[in-house]
Design a protein around this motif. Sequence first.
Motif, PDB file in Angstrom:
ATOM      1  N   LEU A 205       0.826  -1.210   0.000  1.00  0.00           N
ATOM      2  CA  LEU A 205       0.000   0.000   0.000  1.00  0.00           C
ATOM      3  C   LEU A 205       0.862   1.262   0.000  1.00  0.00           C
ATOM      4  O   LEU A 205       0.447   2.301  -0.510  1.00  0.00           O
ATOM      5  CB  LEU A 205      -0.926  -0.001   1.216  1.00  0.00           C
ATOM      6  CG  LEU A 205      -1.952  -1.137   1.294  1.00  0.00           C
ATOM      7  CD1 LEU A 205      -2.811  -0.990   2.542  1.00  0.00           C
ATOM      8  CD2 LEU A 205      -2.837  -1.167   0.044  1.00  0.00           C
ATOM      9  N   LEU A 206       2.048   1.167   0.600  1.00  0.00           N
ATOM     10  CA  LEU A 206       2.945   2.322   0.664  1.00  0.00           C
ATOM     11  C   LEU A 206       4.047   2.264  -0.395  1.00  0.00           C
ATOM     12  O   LEU A 206       4.913   3.142  -0.427  1.00  0.00           O
ATOM     13  CB  LEU A 206       3.574   2.418   2.057  1.00  0.00           C
ATOM     14  CG  LEU A 206       2.640   2.875   3.176  1.00  0.00           C
ATOM     15  CD1 LEU A 206       3.326   2.757   4.544  1.00  0.00           C
ATOM     16  CD2 LEU A 206       2.176   4.315   2.959  1.00  0.00           C
ATOM     17  N   ASN A 207       4.023   1.218  -1.239  1.00  0.00           N
ATOM     18  CA  ASN A 207       5.036   1.064  -2.287  1.00  0.00           C
ATOM     19  C   ASN A 207       6.450   1.027  -1.701  1.00  0.00           C
ATOM     20  O   ASN A 207       7.365   1.705  -2.174  1.00  0.00           O
ATOM     21  CB  ASN A 207       4.915   2.183  -3.322  1.00  0.00           C
ATOM     22  CG  ASN A 207       5.701   1.878  -4.594  1.00  0.00           C
ATOM     23  OD1 ASN A 207       5.931   0.713  -4.929  1.00  0.00           O
ATOM     24  ND2 ASN A 207       6.131   2.925  -5.296  1.00  0.00           N
ATOM     25  N   VAL A 208       6.610   0.231  -0.661  1.00  0.00           N
ATOM     26  CA  VAL A 208       7.915   0.045  -0.016  1.00  0.00           C
ATOM     27  C   VAL A 208       8.447  -1.328  -0.392  1.00  0.00           C
ATOM     28  O   VAL A 208       7.745  -2.337  -0.253  1.00  0.00           O
ATOM     29  CB  VAL A 208       7.797   0.164   1.515  1.00  0.00           C
ATOM     30  CG1 VAL A 208       9.080  -0.301   2.196  1.00  0.00           C
ATOM     31  CG2 VAL A 208       7.478   1.596   1.904  1.00  0.00           C
ATOM     32  N   LYS A 209       9.684  -1.374  -0.855  1.00  0.00           N
ATOM     33  CA  LYS A 209      10.304  -2.642  -1.246  1.00  0.00           C
ATOM     34  C   LYS A 209      10.885  -3.328  -0.009  1.00  0.00           C
ATOM     35  O   LYS A 209      11.775  -2.783   0.645  1.00  0.00           O
ATOM     36  CB  LYS A 209      11.389  -2.401  -2.296  1.00  0.00           C
ATOM     37  CG  LYS A 209      10.859  -1.778  -3.586  1.00  0.00           C
ATOM     38  CD  LYS A 209      11.949  -1.656  -4.619  1.00  0.00           C
ATOM     39  CE  LYS A 209      11.447  -0.962  -5.880  1.00  0.00           C
ATOM     40  NZ  LYS A 209      10.303  -1.650  -6.477  1.00  0.00           N
TER      41      LYS A 209
END
Length: 381
Positions: free
Chosen positions: A65-69
């Motif tokens: 949802l936060l586009n964190v890898k």
Amino acid sequence: MSLRRPPPPDGIAPHEYNSKKKRKVAEIYQALNSDPIDVAALRRMAISEGGLLTDEIRCKVWPKLLNVKTDDLPPAPGKELREDNEDYQQVLLDVRRSLRRFPPGMPDEQREGLQEELIDSILQVLQRNPQLHYYQGYHDIVVTFLLVVGERLATALVEKLSTHHLRDFMDPTMDNTKHILNYLMPIIDQVNPELHDFMQSAEVGTIFALSWLITWFGHVLADFRHVVRLYDFFLACHPLMPIYFAAVIVLYREQEVLDCECDMASVHHLLSQIPQDLPYETLISRAGDLFVQFPPSELARKAAQQRAERTAASTFTVLRQRFRDRLRVEERTKSILTKPRTNRFVKLAVMGLTVALGAAALAVVKSALEWAPKFELQIFP
């Protein structure tokens, strides 16, 4: 941390709830296993009834949802992190006072270890982003992520959140935070002018909602299950959604407020104490509906109008409000009759969807950009 399993919603038999839950879990993992990952479906799952259900699922979905890898997390902090850090003493004090944010019955040794991780996570985000300024209440957000996903992933998620959703709270001054709080009364005014007028007459302001907003309700809700349910919702939505949720809490308590003495102290005291038995799913759905009906761009104009009016004489506040109400009806009628048909159909389709699906319809407006590109990347005019 053991997974917290939410109880069945009121009116739903346990076997029916478990069946729905199994279907939802299957849909979540189907979205996670899609190539590419179906983030829109994950947002729908986070918003819809029950949210993401378990912390195990949150560990997988919150980063999406936060586009964190998750394969590129910040390194573990070194001892030098706390040396000569201007925020360390304040962070230390706040974390030491945060005992109630940890699960009851947790062994002291485990809690103290988590508090040390909490300090390091906060300081690491601040060190990596010198433009951000710590505020009291920030630790209430960070500890929620820490308890759900662990230190390293929490640090990455909170860093992304701090440079986006929370960015306005982390300015050197509270000007932008006050600006967001100014959206509260226009929402209430649109839905319930009588309640709005009463609160204006009591001169209660919006400071009662400050801790709600800047901690995403983490500081004021005792049950951690309710906190993470709201985080599912907020992470999947527009950054201003917490102020809409604050508004629906006030609207839900309409009768309590109107039964109060019409003075600042009485109304402020009432609203500062959030009931712990709120119908969270109903309120989440209602907040989603209000976001679609009264988008931030409209609230910005209303907030500016109300600020201007507060500089004028207030003797005829109630009469003026009634006049504004009549004008509002006329303006809406005129707007509906004169807007292009395509825009009307888009609006009606979105609003019709909210009638059927409630807050789940916010997947359509998950960033407020897909259905209304002129929402602007600048969220706050």
